[in-house]
Design a protein around this motif. Structure first.
Motif, PDB file in Angstrom:
ATOM      1  N   THR A  32       1.029  -1.006   0.338  1.00 59.70           N
ATOM      2  CA  THR A  32       0.286   0.111   0.240  1.00 59.70           C
ATOM      3  C   THR A  32       0.855   1.403   0.193  1.00 59.70           C
ATOM      4  N   GLY A  33       2.220   1.127   0.517  1.00 60.68           N
ATOM      5  CA  GLY A  33       3.417   2.640   0.510  1.00 60.68           C
ATOM      6  C   GLY A  33       4.228   2.234  -1.394  1.00 60.68           C
ATOM      7  N   ALA A  34       3.825   1.397  -2.142  1.00 67.05           N
ATOM      8  CA  ALA A  34       4.430   1.363  -3.354  1.00 67.05           C
ATOM      9  C   ALA A  34       3.658   2.102  -4.144  1.00 67.05           C
ATOM     10  N   ASP A  35       2.779   3.649  -3.921  1.00 65.15           N
ATOM     11  CA  ASP A  35       2.527   4.049  -5.151  1.00 65.15           C
ATOM     12  C   ASP A  35       2.847   5.544  -5.543  1.00 65.15           C
ATOM     13  N   VAL A  36       3.615   5.939  -4.593  1.00 66.47           N
ATOM     14  CA  VAL A  36       5.367   6.391  -4.922  1.00 66.47           C
ATOM     15  C   VAL A  36       6.663   5.656  -4.664  1.00 66.47           C
ATOM     16  N   LEU A  37       7.232   6.199  -5.920  1.00 66.29           N
ATOM     17  CA  LEU A  37       8.529   5.533  -6.802  1.00 66.29           C
ATOM     18  C   LEU A  37       9.706   6.394  -5.662  1.00 66.29           C
ATOM     19  N   PRO A  38      10.696   6.084  -5.206  1.00 62.44           N
ATOM     20  CA  PRO A  38      12.108   6.352  -5.212  1.00 62.44           C
ATOM     21  C   PRO A  38      12.450   7.617  -6.256  1.00 62.44           C
ATOM     22  N   PRO A  39      13.258   8.672  -5.813  1.00 62.13           N
ATOM     23  CA  PRO A  39      13.284   9.990  -6.121  1.00 62.13           C
ATOM     24  C   PRO A  39      14.372   9.549  -7.318  1.00 62.13           C
ATOM     25  N   TYR A  40      15.636   9.071  -7.030  1.00 60.40           N
ATOM     26  CA  TYR A  40      16.317   8.056  -7.791  1.00 60.40           C
ATOM     27  C   TYR A  40      16.946   6.374  -7.943  1.00 60.40           C
ATOM     28  N   SER A  41      17.582   6.083  -8.474  1.00 59.96           N
ATOM     29  CA  SER A  41      18.028   4.960  -8.420  1.00 59.96           C
ATOM     30  C   SER A  41      19.261   4.645  -8.529  1.00 59.96           C
ATOM     31  N   GLY A  42      19.684   2.748  -8.392  1.00 60.17           N
ATOM     32  CA  GLY A  42      21.356   2.730  -9.182  1.00 60.17           C
ATOM     33  C   GLY A  42      21.636   2.602  -8.136  1.00 60.17           C
ATOM     34  N   THR A  43      21.258   3.063  -6.996  1.00 59.62           N
ATOM     35  CA  THR A  43      22.559   2.601  -5.437  1.00 59.62           C
ATOM     36  C   THR A  43      22.794   1.562  -5.291  1.00 59.62           C
ATOM     37  N   LYS A  44      22.619   0.936  -5.656  1.00 58.21           N
ATOM     38  CA  LYS A  44      22.806  -1.091  -4.908  1.00 58.21           C
ATOM     39  C   LYS A  44      22.573  -0.914  -3.654  1.00 58.21           C
ATOM     40  N   ASN A  45      21.629  -0.577  -2.882  1.00 57.21           N
ATOM     41  CA  ASN A  45      21.094  -0.651  -2.076  1.00 57.21           C
ATOM     42  C   ASN A  45      19.992  -1.125  -1.567  1.00 57.21           C
ATOM     43  N   HIS A  46      18.726  -0.847  -0.719  1.00 51.91           N
ATOM     44  CA  HIS A  46      18.028  -1.968   0.069  1.00 51.91           C
ATOM     45  C   HIS A  46      17.313   0.201  -0.266  1.00 51.91           C
ATOM     46  N   MET A  47      16.374   0.629  -1.288  1.00 52.64           N
ATOM     47  CA  MET A  47      15.277   1.976  -0.920  1.00 52.64           C
ATOM     48  C   MET A  47      13.752   1.853   0.201  1.00 52.64           C
ATOM     49  N   ALA A  48      14.332   1.956   0.851  1.00 51.75           N
ATOM     50  CA  ALA A  48      13.002   2.345   2.121  1.00 51.75           C
ATOM     51  C   ALA A  48      12.710   4.125   2.201  1.00 51.75           C
ATOM     52  N   ARG A  49      11.127   3.231   3.191  1.00 48.94           N
ATOM     53  CA  ARG A  49       9.870   4.910   2.978  1.00 48.94           C
ATOM     54  C   ARG A  49       9.832   5.791   4.644  1.00 48.94           C
ATOM     55  N   CYS A  50      10.496   6.806   4.118  1.00 53.05           N
ATOM     56  CA  CYS A  50       9.622   6.605   5.687  1.00 53.05           C
ATOM     57  C   CYS A  50       8.492   6.664   6.176  1.00 53.05           C
ATOM     58  N   GLY A  51       8.471   6.877   7.515  1.00 50.65           N
ATOM     59  CA  GLY A  51       6.910   6.864   7.289  1.00 50.65           C
ATOM     60  C   GLY A  51       6.776   5.287   7.240  1.00 50.65           C
ATOM     61  N   TYR A  52       6.872   4.117   6.882  1.00 57.79           N
ATOM     62  CA  TYR A  52       5.762   3.290   6.246  1.00 57.79           C
ATOM     63  C   TYR A  52       6.976   2.035   6.852  1.00 57.79           C
ATOM     64  N   ILE A  53       5.922   0.939   6.741  1.00 57.27           N
ATOM     65  CA  ILE A  53       6.231  -0.399   7.313  1.00 57.27           C
ATOM     66  C   ILE A  53       7.207  -0.874   5.790  1.00 57.27           C
ATOM     67  N   ASN A  54       8.415  -1.328   6.128  1.00 51.91           N
ATOM     68  CA  ASN A  54       8.950  -1.474   4.771  1.00 51.91           C
ATOM     69  C   ASN A  54       9.799  -3.306   4.806  1.00 51.91           C
ATOM     70  N   ARG A  55       9.487  -3.721   4.101  1.00 45.63           N
ATOM     71  CA  ARG A  55      10.021  -5.463   4.341  1.00 45.63           C
ATOM     72  C   ARG A  55      11.127  -5.656   2.771  1.00 45.63           C
ATOM     73  N   PHE A  56      12.369  -6.529   3.243  1.00 43.41           N
ATOM     74  CA  PHE A  56      13.158  -6.612   2.887  1.00 43.41           C
ATOM     75  C   PHE A  56      13.343  -8.382   2.712  1.00 43.41           C
ATOM     76  N   ASN A  57      14.411  -8.441   1.528  1.00 43.47           N
ATOM     77  CA  ASN A  57      15.177 -10.113   1.126  1.00 43.47           C
ATOM     78  C   ASN A  57      16.492 -10.023   1.663  1.00 43.47           C
ATOM     79  N   PHE A  58      17.408 -10.562   2.763  1.00 49.12           N
ATOM     80  CA  PHE A  58      18.688 -10.265   2.847  1.00 49.12           C
ATOM     81  C   PHE A  58      19.427 -10.787   1.157  1.00 49.12           C
ATOM     82  N   GLY A  59      20.319  -9.569   0.825  1.00 48.72           N
ATOM     83  CA  GLY A  59      21.298 -10.547  -0.457  1.00 48.72           C
ATOM     84  C   GLY A  59      19.302 -10.221  -1.476  1.00 48.72           C
ATOM     85  N   ALA A  60      18.584  -9.986  -1.513  1.00 45.65           N
ATOM     86  CA  ALA A  60      18.024  -9.433  -2.915  1.00 45.65           C
ATOM     87  C   ALA A  60      17.037  -8.553  -2.865  1.00 45.65           C
TER      88      ALA A  60
END
Length: 219
Positions: free
Chosen positions: A183-211
């Motif tokens: 539900t918080g993926a309606d806005v895209l990050p304002p940059y790309s290509g950082t080789k890191n997970h990109m998370a959104r402030c004020g939301y619940i962010n869930r990632f997979n290690f190394g993926a």
């Protein structure tokens, strides 16, 4: 920034709005990282603003306290008791999400220093002591809950990378993030290509290690 045009029969007005948080906007933010581990391994994150692509001015920064790529945080309790003992010990004095590891004066656990901002092993199984209600995915979803100064992010977004103890160099591999779901993926990050997970402030962010997969949800 978005532009809205409001018109009637005699006038037209142009108004602008922006998603950039106001200074001092401190909002609860949660990060989950799924990683199956073995005894003796603990998970941390380091992060803030990427210093290679987004803010190269930070490349020569020496510490979290002065770096403009570090973001102010206050970690929140996940509960009381044994499951949270390491998390509670290591979060003492952790006031920045940064790329440098332990801050001066950051807490230790039985003599072991922190390697960044600590996460705690959690589960969605309410019968287990490590249960967290925000965990919707199952066992081994490591979690940190903090209040973040969103005004120090990059238009509401920040980067992070996991650091696992007793694991090769510790760092997870470089990330190519996929389009997020939730539900918080309606806005895209304002940059790309950082080789890191990109998370959104004020939301619940869930990632997979190394993926590259990600899920971002509103509270």
């Amino acid at each position: 920034m978005s532009i809205n045009i409001i018109a009637d029969s005699t006038t037209s007005t142009i108004t602008t709005s922006t998603t950039t948080p106001s200074p001092g906007t401190k909002i609860r933010t949660v990060v989950f990282i799924y990683k199956a581990t073995v005894d003796g391994q603990d998970l941390f994150i380091r992060g803030g603003i990427d210093q290679n692509i987004v803010r190269p001015i930070c490349q020569d920064d020496q510490d979290a306290e002065s770096s403009t790529c570090a973001i102010s945080i206050q970690t929140n309790s996940l509960g009381n008791g044994v499951p949270w003992a390491k998390y509670d010990a290591w979060r003492v004095g952790d006031t920045k999400l940064d790329w440098f590891g332990a801050q001066p004066g950051q807490g230790t656990y039985m003599g072991t220093t922190a390697f960044g901002t600590p996460l705690a092993w959690t589960t969605s199984n309410s019968a287990k002591p490590e249960y967290q209600p925000l965990n919707k995915w199952g066992d081994a979803n490591w979690m940190v809950d903090f209040t973040m100064d969103c005004a120090e992010t990059e238009n509401g977004w920040f980067d992070l990378k996991a650091f696992l103890t007793n694991y090769a160099s510790g760092w997870e591999s470089d990330i190519t993030q996929s389009p997020c779901t939730g539900t918080g993926a309606d806005v895209l990050p304002p940059y790309s290509g950082t080789k890191n997970h990109m998370a959104r402030c004020g939301y619940i962010n869930r990632f997979n290690f190394g993926a590259g997969g990600c899920e971002i949800n509103a509270f």
